[in-house]
Design a protein around this motif. Sequence first.
Motif, PDB file in Angstrom:
ATOM      1  N   GLY A 191      50.769  35.930  36.806  1.00 38.70           N
ATOM      2  CA  GLY A 191      51.050  36.055  38.232  1.00 38.70           C
ATOM      3  C   GLY A 191      51.684  37.401  38.559  1.00 38.70           C
ATOM      4  O   GLY A 191      51.408  37.990  39.605  1.00 38.70           O
ATOM      5  N   ALA A 192      52.535  37.902  37.648  1.00 37.61           N
ATOM      6  CA  ALA A 192      53.128  39.221  37.843  1.00 37.61           C
ATOM      7  C   ALA A 192      52.053  40.305  37.822  1.00 37.61           C
ATOM      8  O   ALA A 192      52.108  41.269  38.601  1.00 37.61           O
ATOM      9  CB  ALA A 192      54.172  39.496  36.767  1.00 37.61           C
ATOM     10  N   LEU A 193      51.066  40.151  36.955  1.00 37.99           N
ATOM     11  CA  LEU A 193      49.944  41.094  36.949  1.00 37.99           C
ATOM     12  C   LEU A 193      49.210  41.053  38.278  1.00 37.99           C
ATOM     13  O   LEU A 193      48.794  42.086  38.809  1.00 37.99           O
ATOM     14  CB  LEU A 193      48.983  40.750  35.804  1.00 37.99           C
ATOM     15  CG  LEU A 193      49.519  40.913  34.385  1.00 37.99           C
ATOM     16  CD1 LEU A 193      48.482  40.437  33.366  1.00 37.99           C
ATOM     17  CD2 LEU A 193      49.894  42.361  34.112  1.00 37.99           C
ATOM     18  N   GLY A 194      49.053  39.845  38.830  1.00 33.91           N
ATOM     19  CA  GLY A 194      48.405  39.728  40.132  1.00 33.91           C
ATOM     20  C   GLY A 194      49.220  40.373  41.238  1.00 33.91           C
ATOM     21  O   GLY A 194      48.672  40.995  42.146  1.00 33.91           O
ATOM     22  N   ALA A 195      50.552  40.231  41.156  1.00 33.46           N
ATOM     23  CA  ALA A 195      51.411  40.855  42.166  1.00 33.46           C
ATOM     24  C   ALA A 195      51.284  42.373  42.119  1.00 33.46           C
ATOM     25  O   ALA A 195      51.252  43.045  43.157  1.00 33.46           O
ATOM     26  CB  ALA A 195      52.858  40.433  41.947  1.00 33.46           C
ATOM     27  N   LEU A 196      51.201  42.938  40.922  1.00 34.80           N
ATOM     28  CA  LEU A 196      51.014  44.386  40.788  1.00 34.80           C
ATOM     29  C   LEU A 196      49.679  44.825  41.371  1.00 34.80           C
ATOM     30  O   LEU A 196      49.559  45.934  41.895  1.00 34.80           O
ATOM     31  CB  LEU A 196      51.103  44.787  39.311  1.00 34.80           C
ATOM     32  CG  LEU A 196      52.475  44.638  38.653  1.00 34.80           C
ATOM     33  CD1 LEU A 196      52.381  44.956  37.166  1.00 34.80           C
ATOM     34  CD2 LEU A 196      53.490  45.571  39.317  1.00 34.80           C
TER      35      LEU A 196
ATOM     36  N   VAL B 185      47.512  24.490  42.358  1.00 33.59           N
ATOM     37  CA  VAL B 185      46.419  25.450  42.516  1.00 33.59           C
ATOM     38  C   VAL B 185      45.952  25.576  43.955  1.00 33.59           C
ATOM     39  O   VAL B 185      45.106  26.427  44.262  1.00 33.59           O
ATOM     40  CB  VAL B 185      45.221  25.044  41.632  1.00 33.59           C
ATOM     41  CG1 VAL B 185      45.622  25.011  40.172  1.00 33.59           C
ATOM     42  CG2 VAL B 185      44.660  23.685  42.059  1.00 33.59           C
ATOM     43  N   VAL B 186      46.474  24.753  44.864  1.00 35.16           N
ATOM     44  CA  VAL B 186      45.964  24.734  46.234  1.00 35.16           C
ATOM     45  C   VAL B 186      46.200  26.069  46.928  1.00 35.16           C
ATOM     46  O   VAL B 186      45.310  26.622  47.575  1.00 35.16           O
ATOM     47  CB  VAL B 186      46.614  23.581  47.029  1.00 35.16           C
ATOM     48  CG1 VAL B 186      46.168  23.626  48.489  1.00 35.16           C
ATOM     49  CG2 VAL B 186      46.244  22.242  46.415  1.00 35.16           C
ATOM     50  N   GLY B 187      47.415  26.620  46.805  1.00 30.73           N
ATOM     51  CA  GLY B 187      47.729  27.865  47.492  1.00 30.73           C
ATOM     52  C   GLY B 187      46.853  29.014  47.048  1.00 30.73           C
ATOM     53  O   GLY B 187      46.348  29.782  47.874  1.00 30.73           O
ATOM     54  N   GLY B 188      46.647  29.155  45.748  1.00 30.71           N
ATOM     55  CA  GLY B 188      45.802  30.229  45.240  1.00 30.71           C
ATOM     56  C   GLY B 188      44.357  30.080  45.645  1.00 30.71           C
ATOM     57  O   GLY B 188      43.680  31.071  45.956  1.00 30.71           O
ATOM     58  N   ASP B 189      43.849  28.850  45.671  1.00 28.35           N
ATOM     59  CA  ASP B 189      42.464  28.629  46.075  1.00 28.35           C
ATOM     60  C   ASP B 189      42.263  28.970  47.553  1.00 28.35           C
ATOM     61  O   ASP B 189      41.258  29.572  47.938  1.00 28.35           O
ATOM     62  CB  ASP B 189      42.064  27.178  45.818  1.00 28.35           C
ATOM     63  CG  ASP B 189      41.858  26.898  44.332  1.00 28.35           C
ATOM     64  OD1 ASP B 189      41.870  27.867  43.545  1.00 28.35           O
ATOM     65  OD2 ASP B 189      41.683  25.726  43.964  1.00 28.35           O
ATOM     66  N   LEU B 190      43.208  28.578  48.377  1.00 25.63           N
ATOM     67  CA  LEU B 190      43.114  28.930  49.800  1.00 25.63           C
ATOM     68  C   LEU B 190      43.152  30.442  49.989  1.00 25.63           C
ATOM     69  O   LEU B 190      42.440  30.990  50.841  1.00 25.63           O
ATOM     70  CB  LEU B 190      44.262  28.270  50.571  1.00 25.63           C
ATOM     71  CG  LEU B 190      44.187  26.753  50.744  1.00 25.63           C
ATOM     72  CD1 LEU B 190      45.446  26.246  51.421  1.00 25.63           C
ATOM     73  CD2 LEU B 190      42.958  26.364  51.559  1.00 25.63           C
TER      74      LEU B 190
ATOM     75  N   TRP C 266      41.749  39.535  42.972  1.00 27.55           N
ATOM     76  CA  TRP C 266      42.097  38.396  43.815  1.00 27.55           C
ATOM     77  C   TRP C 266      42.377  37.147  42.992  1.00 27.55           C
ATOM     78  O   TRP C 266      43.216  36.331  43.364  1.00 27.55           O
ATOM     79  CB  TRP C 266      40.974  38.139  44.823  1.00 27.55           C
ATOM     80  CG  TRP C 266      40.851  39.237  45.831  1.00 27.55           C
ATOM     81  CD1 TRP C 266      41.808  40.149  46.185  1.00 27.55           C
ATOM     82  CD2 TRP C 266      39.704  39.561  46.610  1.00 27.55           C
ATOM     83  NE1 TRP C 266      41.318  41.022  47.136  1.00 27.55           N
ATOM     84  CE2 TRP C 266      40.035  40.677  47.414  1.00 27.55           C
ATOM     85  CE3 TRP C 266      38.419  39.031  46.709  1.00 27.55           C
ATOM     86  CZ2 TRP C 266      39.131  41.257  48.312  1.00 27.55           C
ATOM     87  CZ3 TRP C 266      37.515  39.595  47.604  1.00 27.55           C
ATOM     88  CH2 TRP C 266      37.874  40.702  48.391  1.00 27.55           C
ATOM     89  N   TYR C 267      41.681  37.006  41.869  1.00 25.29           N
ATOM     90  CA  TYR C 267      41.914  35.823  41.044  1.00 25.29           C
ATOM     91  C   TYR C 267      43.318  35.851  40.456  1.00 25.29           C
ATOM     92  O   TYR C 267      44.022  34.829  40.456  1.00 25.29           O
ATOM     93  CB  TYR C 267      40.874  35.738  39.921  1.00 25.29           C
ATOM     94  CG  TYR C 267      40.691  34.337  39.399  1.00 25.29           C
ATOM     95  CD1 TYR C 267      39.691  33.505  39.896  1.00 25.29           C
ATOM     96  CD2 TYR C 267      41.537  33.822  38.424  1.00 25.29           C
ATOM     97  CE1 TYR C 267      39.535  32.209  39.442  1.00 25.29           C
ATOM     98  CE2 TYR C 267      41.389  32.524  37.962  1.00 25.29           C
ATOM     99  CZ  TYR C 267      40.387  31.728  38.467  1.00 25.29           C
ATOM    100  OH  TYR C 267      40.245  30.437  38.017  1.00 25.29           O
ATOM    101  N   PHE C 268      43.751  37.007  39.961  1.00 28.07           N
ATOM    102  CA  PHE C 268      45.092  37.082  39.386  1.00 28.07           C
ATOM    103  C   PHE C 268      46.165  37.031  40.474  1.00 28.07           C
ATOM    104  O   PHE C 268      47.274  36.562  40.226  1.00 28.07           O
ATOM    105  CB  PHE C 268      45.226  38.338  38.528  1.00 28.07           C
ATOM    106  CG  PHE C 268      44.693  38.155  37.141  1.00 28.07           C
ATOM    107  CD1 PHE C 268      45.527  37.759  36.110  1.00 28.07           C
ATOM    108  CD2 PHE C 268      43.349  38.353  36.861  1.00 28.07           C
ATOM    109  CE1 PHE C 268      45.040  37.561  34.826  1.00 28.07           C
ATOM    110  CE2 PHE C 268      42.849  38.166  35.588  1.00 28.07           C
ATOM    111  CZ  PHE C 268      43.690  37.764  34.561  1.00 28.07           C
ATOM    112  N   GLN C 269      45.848  37.514  41.664  1.00 28.34           N
ATOM    113  CA  GLN C 269      46.781  37.335  42.771  1.00 28.34           C
ATOM    114  C   GLN C 269      46.939  35.852  43.093  1.00 28.34           C
ATOM    115  O   GLN C 269      48.049  35.380  43.369  1.00 28.34           O
ATOM    116  CB  GLN C 269      46.281  38.098  43.995  1.00 28.34           C
ATOM    117  CG  GLN C 269      46.395  39.611  43.856  1.00 28.34           C
ATOM    118  CD  GLN C 269      45.705  40.355  44.980  1.00 28.34           C
ATOM    119  OE1 GLN C 269      45.103  39.744  45.873  1.00 28.34           O
ATOM    120  NE2 GLN C 269      45.761  41.670  44.957  1.00 28.34           N
TER     121      GLN C 269
END
Length: 306
Positions: free
Chosen positions: A292-297, A94-99, A79-82
């Motif tokens: 971010g690409a790692l998070g998408a995967l 960073v707001v979108g990722g924190d939410l 979830w952190y990398f997503q």
Amino acid sequence: MRRARKALPRSLLGLALLTAVLLLADPARVLALLRQAHPGWLGAGLAAGIASNLVSALRWRALARWLGAGLGTRDATRWYFQAIGLNALLPGAVVGGDLYRAMVLRRTGHDTAASSWSVVLDRVSGLWMLCAIGGVGAAACADVLAPWLHLAAAPFAALMLVGTALWLALPWALPRLLAHSRRAWLAPLRAAAARPGFRRQLLAQALASAAVQVLSAAALASGGLALGVSLPAAAWAWAIAPVFLMAALPVSVGGWGTREAAAVAALAPFGVAAPAAVGVGMIYGVYGLVQGALGALAFGLPRDRR
């Protein structure tokens, strides 16, 4: 639709700022530097950036579990990398990722307060240590930075060290400060501060946040070395504060524009030319896109249900 209309000006503002910085630095020179970047240092910077965010994920996991949310290591990392991916693609830094982190933790059945506060305190912990390390770096570079502010080096260094010491001591006084507040929205934080293990948890957060910022500084410095920018460690310790704080402002997409402008201002006292400073900021931004690409995967991986 309303959110999209609000996000569009932020995106345009960040794009306009990035364009302005590139034009001032000469896009041809920036591109020439990036083409000649040393691949070994680029790889080292990416590795340091990934390590920094892995420690960040573990820090968030420890904080969430301490607040009562049973967050597993695999979920925390995924979830952190997503969230990094969302930060890199959505307006609002960073707001979108924190939410997103707070939302997915809450949707797995955990308490809303614990889910939200774990993300808020995790972000505050990182910013707290970032400013502290930046203050120490500024004190160590007083002979370079003070003349830019028309100040004597010794008083400037003393001011930075005293301010940093007070800043580091602030969280330790949190239980006493919260005891005098009766605001309802602070109730979960008061309950957490009253737990027996509060100081131990605070120390663990401080150590983890220090490791995160040191690794982040190493990533930024490696990007600089890839472009031939060689500075003392203290200079990078100072530079991460304005660069990362500006990148976190919710006025751009992924920090693009604000990060590069801050890099130019922070590195100028050390004789770093604008094209190289912009290149350093852009390389760090690319590190975020890769992570971010790692998070998408990782979106397709099953959730740890232990």
